[in-house]
Scaffold this motif. Sequence first.
Motif, PDB file in Angstrom:
ATOM      1  N   ILE A  81       6.802   8.734 -47.535  1.00 38.13           N
ATOM      2  CA  ILE A  81       5.577   8.119 -48.065  1.00 38.13           C
ATOM      3  C   ILE A  81       5.836   7.549 -49.447  1.00 38.13           C
ATOM      4  O   ILE A  81       5.487   6.399 -49.739  1.00 38.13           O
ATOM      5  N   SER A  82       6.411   8.364 -50.342  1.00 42.22           N
ATOM      6  CA  SER A  82       6.834   7.942 -51.687  1.00 42.22           C
ATOM      7  C   SER A  82       5.769   7.146 -52.431  1.00 42.22           C
ATOM      8  O   SER A  82       5.999   6.054 -52.913  1.00 42.22           O
ATOM      9  N   ASN A  83       4.571   7.699 -52.471  1.00 41.55           N
ATOM     10  CA  ASN A  83       3.478   7.045 -53.196  1.00 41.55           C
ATOM     11  C   ASN A  83       2.594   8.133 -53.787  1.00 41.55           C
ATOM     12  O   ASN A  83       2.057   8.975 -53.073  1.00 41.55           O
ATOM     13  N   THR A  84       2.441   8.107 -55.112  1.00 43.30           N
ATOM     14  CA  THR A  84       1.640   9.135 -55.779  1.00 43.30           C
ATOM     15  C   THR A  84       0.159   8.995 -55.472  1.00 43.30           C
ATOM     16  O   THR A  84      -0.605   9.951 -55.618  1.00 43.30           O
ATOM     17  N   LYS A  85      -0.288   7.816 -55.033  1.00 47.17           N
ATOM     18  CA  LYS A  85      -1.698   7.622 -54.719  1.00 47.17           C
ATOM     19  C   LYS A  85      -2.080   8.228 -53.372  1.00 47.17           C
ATOM     20  O   LYS A  85      -3.261   8.317 -53.056  1.00 47.17           O
ATOM     21  N   CYS A  86      -1.104   8.601 -52.569  1.00 48.17           N
ATOM     22  CA  CYS A  86      -1.361   9.122 -51.227  1.00 48.17           C
ATOM     23  C   CYS A  86      -1.034  10.608 -51.139  1.00 48.17           C
ATOM     24  O   CYS A  86      -0.502  11.078 -50.139  1.00 48.17           O
ATOM     25  N   GLN A  87      -1.307  11.333 -52.205  1.00 48.81           N
ATOM     26  CA  GLN A  87      -1.042  12.766 -52.188  1.00 48.81           C
ATOM     27  C   GLN A  87      -1.989  13.452 -51.205  1.00 48.81           C
ATOM     28  O   GLN A  87      -3.167  13.157 -51.145  1.00 48.81           O
ATOM     29  N   GLY A  88      -1.451  14.397 -50.465  1.00 52.61           N
ATOM     30  CA  GLY A  88      -2.234  15.107 -49.468  1.00 52.61           C
ATOM     31  C   GLY A  88      -2.045  14.577 -48.066  1.00 52.61           C
ATOM     32  O   GLY A  88      -2.491  15.220 -47.108  1.00 52.61           O
ATOM     33  N   ASN A  89      -1.391  13.426 -47.927  1.00 51.98           N
ATOM     34  CA  ASN A  89      -1.149  12.886 -46.586  1.00 51.98           C
ATOM     35  C   ASN A  89      -0.184  13.745 -45.789  1.00 51.98           C
ATOM     36  O   ASN A  89      -0.235  13.768 -44.559  1.00 51.98           O
ATOM     37  N   THR A  90       0.714  14.448 -46.483  1.00 48.47           N
ATOM     38  CA  THR A  90       1.670  15.294 -45.777  1.00 48.47           C
ATOM     39  C   THR A  90       0.964  16.438 -45.045  1.00 48.47           C
ATOM     40  O   THR A  90       1.425  16.865 -43.986  1.00 48.47           O
ATOM     41  N   ILE A  91      -0.125  16.928 -45.613  1.00 50.98           N
ATOM     42  CA  ILE A  91      -0.872  17.994 -44.939  1.00 50.98           C
ATOM     43  C   ILE A  91      -1.439  17.485 -43.616  1.00 50.98           C
ATOM     44  O   ILE A  91      -1.389  18.175 -42.588  1.00 50.98           O
ATOM     45  N   VAL A  98       9.043  13.181 -33.463  1.00 52.55           N
ATOM     46  CA  VAL A  98       9.132  11.718 -33.401  1.00 52.55           C
ATOM     47  C   VAL A  98       7.755  11.088 -33.618  1.00 52.55           C
ATOM     48  O   VAL A  98       7.614  10.094 -34.352  1.00 52.55           O
ATOM     49  N   PHE A  99       6.727  11.647 -32.996  1.00 49.77           N
ATOM     50  CA  PHE A  99       5.376  11.098 -33.139  1.00 49.77           C
ATOM     51  C   PHE A  99       4.936  11.151 -34.598  1.00 49.77           C
ATOM     52  O   PHE A  99       4.415  10.163 -35.144  1.00 49.77           O
ATOM     53  N   SER A 100       5.132  12.289 -35.255  1.00 49.83           N
ATOM     54  CA  SER A 100       4.686  12.436 -36.641  1.00 49.83           C
ATOM     55  C   SER A 100       5.544  11.615 -37.601  1.00 49.83           C
ATOM     56  O   SER A 100       5.022  11.040 -38.560  1.00 49.83           O
ATOM     57  N   ILE A 101       6.852  11.526 -37.347  1.00 46.90           N
ATOM     58  CA  ILE A 101       7.717  10.786 -38.269  1.00 46.90           C
ATOM     59  C   ILE A 101       7.479   9.284 -38.137  1.00 46.90           C
ATOM     60  O   ILE A 101       7.538   8.547 -39.134  1.00 46.90           O
ATOM     61  N   LEU A 102       7.201   8.790 -36.932  1.00 45.54           N
ATOM     62  CA  LEU A 102       6.887   7.367 -36.789  1.00 45.54           C
ATOM     63  C   LEU A 102       5.541   7.037 -37.426  1.00 45.54           C
ATOM     64  O   LEU A 102       5.373   5.962 -38.021  1.00 45.54           O
ATOM     65  N   THR A 103       4.579   7.948 -37.310  1.00 44.33           N
ATOM     66  CA  THR A 103       3.291   7.746 -37.986  1.00 44.33           C
ATOM     67  C   THR A 103       3.498   7.686 -39.496  1.00 44.33           C
ATOM     68  O   THR A 103       2.857   6.885 -40.199  1.00 44.33           O
ATOM     69  N   THR A 104       4.387   8.514 -40.019  1.00 49.47           N
ATOM     70  CA  THR A 104       4.704   8.479 -41.456  1.00 49.47           C
ATOM     71  C   THR A 104       5.363   7.177 -41.857  1.00 49.47           C
ATOM     72  O   THR A 104       5.040   6.602 -42.897  1.00 49.47           O
ATOM     73  N   LEU A 105       6.268   6.674 -41.024  1.00 54.68           N
ATOM     74  CA  LEU A 105       6.927   5.396 -41.326  1.00 54.68           C
ATOM     75  C   LEU A 105       5.935   4.251 -41.302  1.00 54.68           C
ATOM     76  O   LEU A 105       6.021   3.328 -42.134  1.00 54.68           O
ATOM     77  N   TYR A 106       4.991   4.275 -40.367  1.00 57.81           N
ATOM     78  CA  TYR A 106       3.977   3.228 -40.323  1.00 57.81           C
ATOM     79  C   TYR A 106       3.081   3.276 -41.558  1.00 57.81           C
ATOM     80  O   TYR A 106       2.655   2.240 -42.071  1.00 57.81           O
ATOM     81  N   SER A 107       2.787   4.488 -42.031  1.00 60.82           N
ATOM     82  CA  SER A 107       1.950   4.609 -43.225  1.00 60.82           C
ATOM     83  C   SER A 107       2.694   4.169 -44.481  1.00 60.82           C
ATOM     84  O   SER A 107       2.064   3.696 -45.437  1.00 60.82           O
ATOM     85  N   SER A 108       4.015   4.342 -44.493  1.00 65.70           N
ATOM     86  CA  SER A 108       4.773   3.949 -45.675  1.00 65.70           C
ATOM     87  C   SER A 108       4.853   2.431 -45.842  1.00 65.70           C
ATOM     88  O   SER A 108       5.114   1.936 -46.941  1.00 65.70           O
ATOM     89  N   GLU A 109       4.638   1.684 -44.754  1.00 68.11           N
ATOM     90  CA  GLU A 109       4.721   0.229 -44.840  1.00 68.11           C
ATOM     91  C   GLU A 109       3.513  -0.405 -45.502  1.00 68.11           C
ATOM     92  O   GLU A 109       3.567  -1.573 -45.891  1.00 68.11           O
ATOM     93  N   TYR A 153       7.051  24.146 -42.388  1.00 64.19           N
ATOM     94  CA  TYR A 153       6.091  23.262 -43.038  1.00 64.19           C
ATOM     95  C   TYR A 153       6.628  22.708 -44.352  1.00 64.19           C
ATOM     96  O   TYR A 153       6.386  21.544 -44.687  1.00 64.19           O
ATOM     97  N   LEU A 154       7.364  23.525 -45.103  1.00 65.82           N
ATOM     98  CA  LEU A 154       7.927  23.044 -46.362  1.00 65.82           C
ATOM     99  C   LEU A 154       9.003  21.986 -46.122  1.00 65.82           C
ATOM    100  O   LEU A 154       9.075  20.990 -46.856  1.00 65.82           O
ATOM    101  N   SER A 155       9.827  22.193 -45.098  1.00 63.99           N
ATOM    102  CA  SER A 155      10.844  21.189 -44.789  1.00 63.99           C
ATOM    103  C   SER A 155      10.215  19.889 -44.308  1.00 63.99           C
ATOM    104  O   SER A 155      10.672  18.791 -44.680  1.00 63.99           O
ATOM    105  N   LEU A 156       9.158  19.984 -43.501  1.00 59.20           N
ATOM    106  CA  LEU A 156       8.448  18.773 -43.077  1.00 59.20           C
ATOM    107  C   LEU A 156       7.772  18.091 -44.247  1.00 59.20           C
ATOM    108  O   LEU A 156       7.740  16.856 -44.337  1.00 59.20           O
ATOM    109  N   HIS A 157       7.213  18.883 -45.158  1.00 56.65           N
ATOM    110  CA  HIS A 157       6.556  18.315 -46.339  1.00 56.65           C
ATOM    111  C   HIS A 157       7.548  17.515 -47.180  1.00 56.65           C
ATOM    112  O   HIS A 157       7.226  16.423 -47.665  1.00 56.65           O
ATOM    113  N   LYS A 158       8.770  18.023 -47.337  1.00 52.82           N
ATOM    114  CA  LYS A 158       9.773  17.312 -48.125  1.00 52.82           C
ATOM    115  C   LYS A 158      10.163  15.997 -47.449  1.00 52.82           C
ATOM    116  O   LYS A 158      10.330  14.969 -48.119  1.00 52.82           O
TER     117      LYS A 158
END
Length: 224
Positions: free
Chosen positions: A61-71, A211-222, A50-55
């Motif tokens: 995401i790289s946005n301070t306004k979206c804290q907690g999205n990693t959970i 892959v599913f979670s990382i692509l969802t993260t990439l879509y959210s970062s856009e 979980y810690l490695s995925l969180h990093k």
Amino acid sequence: MMMNLFSSFDPSTNFNTSMNWLSTFIGLVFIPTLFWKIPSRSSILFNKIYLSLHKEFKVLISNTKCQGNTIMLISLFSLILFNNFMGLFPYIFTSSSHMILTLTLALPFWISFMIFGWLNNTIHMLAHLVPSGTPSILMPFMVCIETISNIIRPGTLAIRLSANMIAGHLLLTLLGNTGSSLSFMMINILIITQILLLVLESAVAIIQSYVFSILTTLYSSEIN
């Protein structure tokens, strides 16, 4: 032999009950509890994962306004991972091989990202429709292409996960049904092949959830 090869993906064929969808929540039993003072090996392993995925998610995401999205994204990864692994056990319904579940996971994320992006970063979302350096004559076509590619994102996420789960399970089922008509030597080869395919499916279960979670993260970062 089965009357239909795809009958293993029908919830009503396994024990003839609709309770097979409860296999989605069986994976919760394997999550280590936090009630013990001294952590177990499984809890230490899960914490490292979980810690490695969180990093990784935090960097994307790289946005301070979206804290907690990693959970939320780690929970999505865990849910898909447990569902994929549950389908590898005998007589357990593979819920992640159905578009009902995969689209239910992908569509709400995409809708929430689109609503948040268009309401808060409208100019940024409009700029995404035209890539930088596009000639003026190609801008209308690029807008259409980018709009279509954006709309089909939840469908591609759902189809990618369900298709990979179905493909491996169909191959295992197809090879397993031929065992009754083989000789003793061929059965031994078949068993070895099934074990190798099972190991491959275990790797696919991990890769597809990532892959599913990382692509969802990439879509959210856009949308930031």
